[in-house]
Design an enzyme around this catalytic site. Structure first.
Site, short mmCIF file in Angstrom:
data_model
loop_
_atom_site.label_atom_id
_atom_site.label_comp_id
_atom_site.label_asym_id
_atom_site.label_seq_id
_atom_site.Cartn_x
_atom_site.Cartn_y
_atom_site.Cartn_z
N THR A 181 0.81 -1.22 0.00
CA THR A 181 0.00 0.00 0.00
C THR A 181 0.85 1.27 0.00
O THR A 181 1.82 1.36 0.75
CB THR A 181 -0.81 -0.01 1.32
OG1 THR A 181 -1.61 -1.16 1.33
CG2 THR A 181 -1.62 1.24 1.50
N ARG A 209 -13.67 -8.22 1.17
CA ARG A 209 -12.80 -7.81 2.28
C ARG A 209 -12.31 -6.36 2.07
O ARG A 209 -11.88 -5.99 0.99
CB ARG A 209 -11.62 -8.76 2.36
CG ARG A 209 -10.64 -8.46 3.52
CD ARG A 209 -9.46 -7.65 3.08
NE ARG A 209 -8.46 -7.53 4.12
CZ ARG A 209 -7.39 -6.72 4.04
NH1 ARG A 209 -7.20 -5.97 2.99
NH2 ARG A 209 -6.52 -6.66 5.02
N VAL A 210 -12.40 -5.59 3.11
CA VAL A 210 -11.84 -4.24 3.10
C VAL A 210 -10.82 -4.18 4.23
O VAL A 210 -11.09 -4.66 5.33
CB VAL A 210 -12.94 -3.18 3.32
CG1 VAL A 210 -12.35 -1.80 3.56
CG2 VAL A 210 -13.89 -3.15 2.12
N ASP A 212 -7.58 -1.85 6.29
CA ASP A 212 -7.51 -0.61 7.07
C ASP A 212 -7.38 0.64 6.21
O ASP A 212 -7.75 1.74 6.63
CB ASP A 212 -6.27 -0.67 7.99
CG ASP A 212 -4.99 -0.80 7.16
OD1 ASP A 212 -4.93 -1.73 6.31
OD2 ASP A 212 -4.08 0.03 7.33
N THR A 232 0.62 0.76 6.89
CA THR A 232 0.72 -0.26 5.85
C THR A 232 0.97 -1.59 6.55
O THR A 232 1.49 -1.62 7.66
CB THR A 232 1.82 0.07 4.83
OG1 THR A 232 1.89 -1.00 3.87
CG2 THR A 232 3.18 0.25 5.46
N GLY A 235 -3.87 -5.21 7.57
CA GLY A 235 -4.92 -4.24 7.89
C GLY A 235 -5.79 -4.63 9.06
O GLY A 235 -6.21 -3.76 9.84
N1 ASP Z 1 -2.94 -2.42 4.78
C1 ASP Z 1 -3.39 -3.02 3.56
C2 ASP Z 1 -4.59 -3.88 3.81
O1 ASP Z 1 -4.62 -4.58 4.79
C3 ASP Z 1 -2.38 -3.84 2.87
C4 ASP Z 1 -1.01 -3.32 2.75
O2 ASP Z 1 -0.59 -2.37 3.38
O3 ASP Z 1 -0.32 -3.91 1.97
O4 ASP Z 1 -5.45 -3.90 2.96
#
Ligand code: ASP
Length: 320
Positions: A181, A209-210, A212, A232, A235
């Site tokens: 992210t 799925r969502v 953070d 990041t 999440g």
């Molecule tokens: N934080 C993001 C999520 O869980 C993924 C990521 O940072 O790669 O969707």
């Protein structure tokens, strides 16, 4: 006389540096402005784009939007926008949000076929009375706002997904190394702070799925008086600890940006004492005086920082 007010002051002062007189005097952590900081070293081009706005005296919100759009459109970035890995059913679903110097915010979740979810999120903030739009509603709004539908599943993503299907090991992947992210925080010359966060989320996630990243207070939080933070990593753990909000509140309590991020990752480990090696979460933070920092659970996290001294990749300290 020692009043109740003094008592309160010195009690709180246990958390922060205090002068001999007992008056609460948090240490001021300062840096320079303008400045932009982003998660992961892959954000070099994104920072350059953001800096092209900031260096001309431009607006922090324009800078973060322009910056993260670079990665949203980058097919080689497998965790953001175009080229982002799909869910277990083969759908690329995107999450993004923005927050500005007034504490206003906009967010989209589970958005499909839009190259720039961050721009849709900004429009949610500016053109609707709402903060969040999801799924089909978010897409309808994007189309009505003039965004064009595009197929975001690249050949490479399709190949990776098909390979995953061979085993169908349901263990949504969060990359621990170096390209997840993108979260970006910027402070402009006028002292306005803004942030953006955008992702395709965990690879092979369950449909719907969502994470953070688009959740204000988890993936991103800005307090106009204090500063901002972005997250990041895994999440679900960030959500369970309202991570970015926690970081900002720790800065409010007098901690440096780095200390504040460290406290937030420690909170995750407190909840998971037996799984220290299995989780990666990282935060970066920037205060309204231009001081910044970051911290992660595991080694390997870095940020790209750009200010009048130039651009550099800064490895961050870690817990485990
Ligand atoms: N934080 C993001 C999520 O869980 C993924 C990521 O940072 O790669 O969707």
């Amino acid at each position: 006389m020692y009043s109740r007010k003094d008592f309160l002051k010195t009690s709180i002062a246990g958390l922060v540096p205090v002068s001999f007189s007992g008056i609460l005097k948090p240490k001021k952590f300062t840096g320079t402005k303008p400045v932009v900081i982003s998660t992961w070293k892959t954000a070099k081009n994104a920072n350059k784009a953001a800096w092209s706005v900031l260096s001309k005296g431009g607006y922090a919100l324009d800078a973060v939007e322009k910056g993260v759009k670079v990665e949203e459109a980058n097919p080689k970035n497998s965790t953001v926008g175009y080229g982002g890995r799909p869910d277990r059913d083969g759908n690329v679903t995107l999450d993004a949000c923005v927050m500005d110097e007034k504490g206003d915010c906009g967010s989209v979740m589970y958005l499909e076929n839009m190259m720039h979810p961050v721009s849709v999120a900004r429009k949610v903030m500016t053109d609707t009375p709402h903060s969040i739009l999801v799924g089909a509603g978010a897409k309808k709004f994007a189309l009505e706002s003039g965004f064009k539908e595009e197929d975001l599943l690249t050949e490479e993503s399709k190949k990776a997904w098909k390979k995953w299907l061979e085993k169908e090991d349901y263990n949504p992947e969060i990359n621990v190394e170096n390209h997840d992210t993108i979260g970006m925080l910027a402070l402009d010359e006028k002292g306005r702070i803004s942030g953006a966060c955008t992702t395709s989320g965990a690879a092979w996630k369950m449909n719907g799925r969502v994470g953070d990243s688009p959740i204000i207070g988890s993936g991103l939080f800005i307090d106009p008086k204090i500063g901002g933070a972005v997250a990041t990593g895994l999440g679900e753990e960030v959500i369970k600890t309202a991570g970015s909000h926690l970081v900002v509140e720790m800065m409010r309590a007098g901690h440096s940006p780095e200390e504040a991020c460290k406290i937030a990752v420690e909170r995750i480990i407190e909840r998971n004492p037996d799984n220290k090696k299995g989780i990666q979460v990282a935060y970066i933070a920037l205060n309204v005086d231009g001081a910044f920092g970051g911290y992660s659970i595991q080694d390997g996290f870095d940020a790209v920082v750009t200010n009048t001294d130039g651009q550099r990749v800064q490895p961050m300290n870690f817990l485990v």
